[in-house]
Design a protein around this motif. Structure first.
Motif, mmCIF file in Angstrom:
data_model
loop_
_atom_site.group_PDB
_atom_site.id
_atom_site.type_symbol
_atom_site.label_atom_id
_atom_site.label_comp_id
_atom_site.label_asym_id
_atom_site.label_seq_id
_atom_site.Cartn_x
_atom_site.Cartn_y
_atom_site.Cartn_z
ATOM 1 N N LEU A 42 0.832 -1.200 0.000
ATOM 2 C CA LEU A 42 0.000 0.000 0.000
ATOM 3 C C LEU A 42 0.869 1.254 0.000
ATOM 4 O O LEU A 42 0.611 2.209 -0.750
ATOM 5 C CB LEU A 42 -0.918 -0.004 1.227
ATOM 6 N N ALA A 43 1.898 1.261 0.836
ATOM 7 C CA ALA A 43 2.800 2.409 0.894
ATOM 8 C C ALA A 43 3.469 2.651 -0.452
ATOM 9 O O ALA A 43 3.634 3.804 -0.877
ATOM 10 C CB ALA A 43 3.849 2.194 1.982
ATOM 11 N N GLU A 44 3.844 1.578 -1.132
ATOM 12 C CA GLU A 44 4.447 1.711 -2.462
ATOM 13 C C GLU A 44 3.442 2.301 -3.452
ATOM 14 O O GLU A 44 3.782 3.174 -4.261
ATOM 15 C CB GLU A 44 4.918 0.338 -2.971
ATOM 16 N N GLU A 45 2.206 1.832 -3.384
ATOM 17 C CA GLU A 45 1.187 2.294 -4.325
ATOM 18 C C GLU A 45 0.818 3.758 -4.100
ATOM 19 O O GLU A 45 0.407 4.456 -5.043
ATOM 20 C CB GLU A 45 -0.059 1.413 -4.209
ATOM 21 N N LEU A 46 0.961 4.231 -2.872
ATOM 22 C CA LEU A 46 0.634 5.624 -2.553
ATOM 23 C C LEU A 46 1.863 6.520 -2.523
ATOM 24 O O LEU A 46 1.771 7.689 -2.126
ATOM 25 C CB LEU A 46 -0.094 5.697 -1.202
ATOM 26 N N ALA A 47 3.000 5.998 -2.953
ATOM 27 C CA ALA A 47 4.266 6.735 -2.858
ATOM 28 C C ALA A 47 4.244 8.049 -3.631
ATOM 29 O O ALA A 47 4.864 9.033 -3.226
ATOM 30 C CB ALA A 47 5.421 5.859 -3.331
ATOM 31 N N THR A 48 3.540 8.084 -4.761
ATOM 32 C CA THR A 48 3.522 9.292 -5.585
ATOM 33 C C THR A 48 2.327 10.198 -5.296
ATOM 34 O O THR A 48 2.198 11.258 -5.916
ATOM 35 C CB THR A 48 3.522 8.915 -7.080
ATOM 36 N N GLU A 49 1.480 9.788 -4.374
ATOM 37 C CA GLU A 49 0.347 10.633 -3.986
ATOM 38 C C GLU A 49 0.848 11.806 -3.140
ATOM 39 O O GLU A 49 1.780 11.651 -2.337
ATOM 40 C CB GLU A 49 -0.667 9.833 -3.169
ATOM 41 N N PRO A 50 0.224 12.981 -3.269
ATOM 42 C CA PRO A 50 0.623 14.132 -2.443
ATOM 43 C C PRO A 50 0.030 14.034 -1.035
ATOM 44 O O PRO A 50 -0.798 14.857 -0.616
ATOM 45 C CB PRO A 50 0.055 15.321 -3.227
ATOM 46 N N VAL A 51 0.453 13.012 -0.292
ATOM 47 C CA VAL A 51 -0.115 12.739 1.037
ATOM 48 C C VAL A 51 0.348 13.802 2.031
ATOM 49 O O VAL A 51 1.556 14.010 2.221
ATOM 50 C CB VAL A 51 0.286 11.336 1.527
ATOM 51 N N VAL A 52 -0.609 14.467 2.658
ATOM 52 C CA VAL A 52 -0.287 15.508 3.637
ATOM 53 C C VAL A 52 -0.541 15.059 5.067
ATOM 54 O O VAL A 52 -0.065 15.686 6.012
ATOM 55 C CB VAL A 52 -1.081 16.800 3.348
ATOM 56 N N ALA A 53 -1.297 13.972 5.241
ATOM 57 C CA ALA A 53 -1.571 13.470 6.586
ATOM 58 C C ALA A 53 -2.058 12.030 6.501
ATOM 59 O O ALA A 53 -2.666 11.630 5.497
ATOM 60 C CB ALA A 53 -2.624 14.327 7.295
ATOM 61 N N VAL A 54 -1.766 11.261 7.550
ATOM 62 C CA VAL A 54 -2.206 9.872 7.636
ATOM 63 C C VAL A 54 -2.903 9.679 8.977
ATOM 64 O O VAL A 54 -2.331 9.954 10.035
ATOM 65 C CB VAL A 54 -1.021 8.887 7.514
ATOM 66 N N TYR A 55 -4.140 9.209 8.911
ATOM 67 C CA TYR A 55 -4.933 8.952 10.102
ATOM 68 C C TYR A 55 -5.261 7.459 10.179
ATOM 69 O O TYR A 55 -5.298 6.765 9.165
ATOM 70 C CB TYR A 55 -6.249 9.741 10.061
ATOM 71 N N ALA A 56 -5.540 6.997 11.398
ATOM 72 C CA ALA A 56 -5.924 5.597 11.591
ATOM 73 C C ALA A 56 -6.888 5.499 12.756
ATOM 74 O O ALA A 56 -6.901 6.345 13.660
ATOM 75 C CB ALA A 56 -4.700 4.721 11.858
ATOM 76 N N SER A 57 -7.694 4.443 12.742
ATOM 77 C CA SER A 57 -8.632 4.207 13.833
ATOM 78 C C SER A 57 -7.886 3.744 15.078
ATOM 79 O O SER A 57 -6.666 3.546 15.070
ATOM 80 C CB SER A 57 -9.673 3.152 13.422
ATOM 81 N N THR A 58 -8.622 3.535 16.144
ATOM 82 C CA THR A 58 -8.038 3.083 17.408
ATOM 83 C C THR A 58 -7.687 1.604 17.401
ATOM 84 O O THR A 58 -7.141 1.090 18.370
ATOM 85 C CB THR A 58 -9.007 3.369 18.569
ATOM 86 N N ALA A 59 -7.983 0.899 16.310
ATOM 87 C CA ALA A 59 -7.659 -0.524 16.203
ATOM 88 C C ALA A 59 -6.193 -0.697 15.803
ATOM 89 O O ALA A 59 -5.674 0.020 14.946
ATOM 90 C CB ALA A 59 -8.556 -1.208 15.176
ATOM 91 N N LEU A 60 -5.536 -1.662 16.428
ATOM 92 C CA LEU A 60 -4.122 -1.911 16.159
ATOM 93 C C LEU A 60 -3.877 -2.199 14.687
ATOM 94 O O LEU A 60 -2.908 -1.713 14.096
ATOM 95 C CB LEU A 60 -3.642 -3.088 17.025
ATOM 96 N N ARG A 61 -4.743 -2.992 14.065
ATOM 97 C CA ARG A 61 -4.540 -3.369 12.669
ATOM 98 C C ARG A 61 -4.555 -2.168 11.727
ATOM 99 O O ARG A 61 -3.831 -2.142 10.730
ATOM 100 C CB ARG A 61 -5.587 -4.401 12.243
ATOM 101 N N ALA A 62 -5.376 -1.175 12.054
ATOM 102 C CA ALA A 62 -5.420 0.032 11.228
ATOM 103 C C ALA A 62 -4.139 0.843 11.386
ATOM 104 O O ALA A 62 -3.581 1.348 10.405
ATOM 105 C CB ALA A 62 -6.641 0.873 11.603
ATOM 106 N N GLN A 63 -3.662 0.961 12.606
ATOM 107 C CA GLN A 63 -2.438 1.720 12.849
ATOM 108 C C GLN A 63 -1.228 1.050 12.201
ATOM 109 O O GLN A 63 -0.362 1.729 11.629
ATOM 110 C CB GLN A 63 -2.232 1.877 14.346
ATOM 111 N N GLN A 64 -1.174 -0.275 12.263
ATOM 112 C CA GLN A 64 -0.060 -0.986 11.642
ATOM 113 C C GLN A 64 -0.105 -0.873 10.119
ATOM 114 O O GLN A 64 0.940 -0.853 9.467
ATOM 115 C CB GLN A 64 -0.077 -2.453 12.069
ATOM 116 N N THR A 65 -1.295 -0.796 9.555
ATOM 117 C CA THR A 65 -1.433 -0.614 8.112
ATOM 118 C C THR A 65 -1.018 0.799 7.710
ATOM 119 O O THR A 65 -0.404 1.012 6.657
ATOM 120 C CB THR A 65 -2.886 -0.874 7.677
#
Length: 208
Positions: A42-65
């Protein structure tokens, strides 16, 4: 002209996914090895996106993703309450067909507009939307342009995506489940009554 995009991402694979269990309570299980590989991809696929922030839910699996994506763009993972999975109540941890039938009966009712019907011992669709959309409003107030990645959970993403973007067909949101690390891409649209339009749903282009 600046544009804000919201990339809603389902977490990577967990042991509960492997055994087909309804698993909604945070913090929940970690990613499997395959799930970690999915997160890296996923990180590779989004590498060229102009990502300004990354959020995740309170679930461990979301944060690890979310972590590999955040690292790629040199930004922290911001954990937010309110975008966790639909709370399934009495169905928690179950993996039998009858339990899935009960889940999908309620979810289909939500997709058809009956948002006040509850999961057995769990949340109503309206409760899910109230908490999820509040987080999206907060994100909108903090970011004016670029791509914001929000890692969460399949059922809540599908419901929120349909509510946020009126151009999402009900059949699409109610149909196939989001795969692990599947994405729904929304773009801010001042002309839309909801403020958003959907650009793509797990790779499928959505017409405006």
């Amino acid at each position: 002209m600046s544009t804000l995009r919201l990339v809603l991402v389902r977490h990577g694979e967990t042991a509960s996914n492997v055994r087909g269990a309804l698993d909604s309570r945070p913090p929940g299980p970690p990613l499997t090895e395959r799930g970690r590989q999915q997160a890296a991809r996923l990180a590779e696929e989004l590498a060229t996106e102009p990502v300004v922030a990354v959020y995740a839910s309170t679930a461990l699996r979301a944060q690890q993703t979310a972590e590999p994506v955040a690292q790629r763009h040199s930004t922290p993972v911001r954990v937010v309450d309110g975008v966790h999975e639909v709370q399934v109540g009495d169905l928690e941890g179950l993996a039998d067909q009858a339990s899935y039938d009960r889940f999908f009966a309620v979810y289909s009712a939500w997709a058809d507009g009956d948002l006040h019907r509850p999961m057995p011992g769990g949340e109503t669709g309206q409760q899910v939307l109230d908490r999820y959309l509040a987080v999206v409003r907060g994100i909108t107030s903090r970011h004016a342009d670029g791509s914001v990645v929000l890692v969460g959970h399949g059922a809540s993403i599908r419901l929120a995506g349909m509510a946020l973007a009126r151009n999402v067909p009900t059949s699409l949101a109610e149909g196939a489940l989001l795969p692990n690390t599947g994405r729904v891409v929304l773009e801010a649209d001042a002309k839309s009554p909801t403020g958003w339009q959907c650009l793509s749903w797990t790779g499928l282009r959505v017409l405006s």
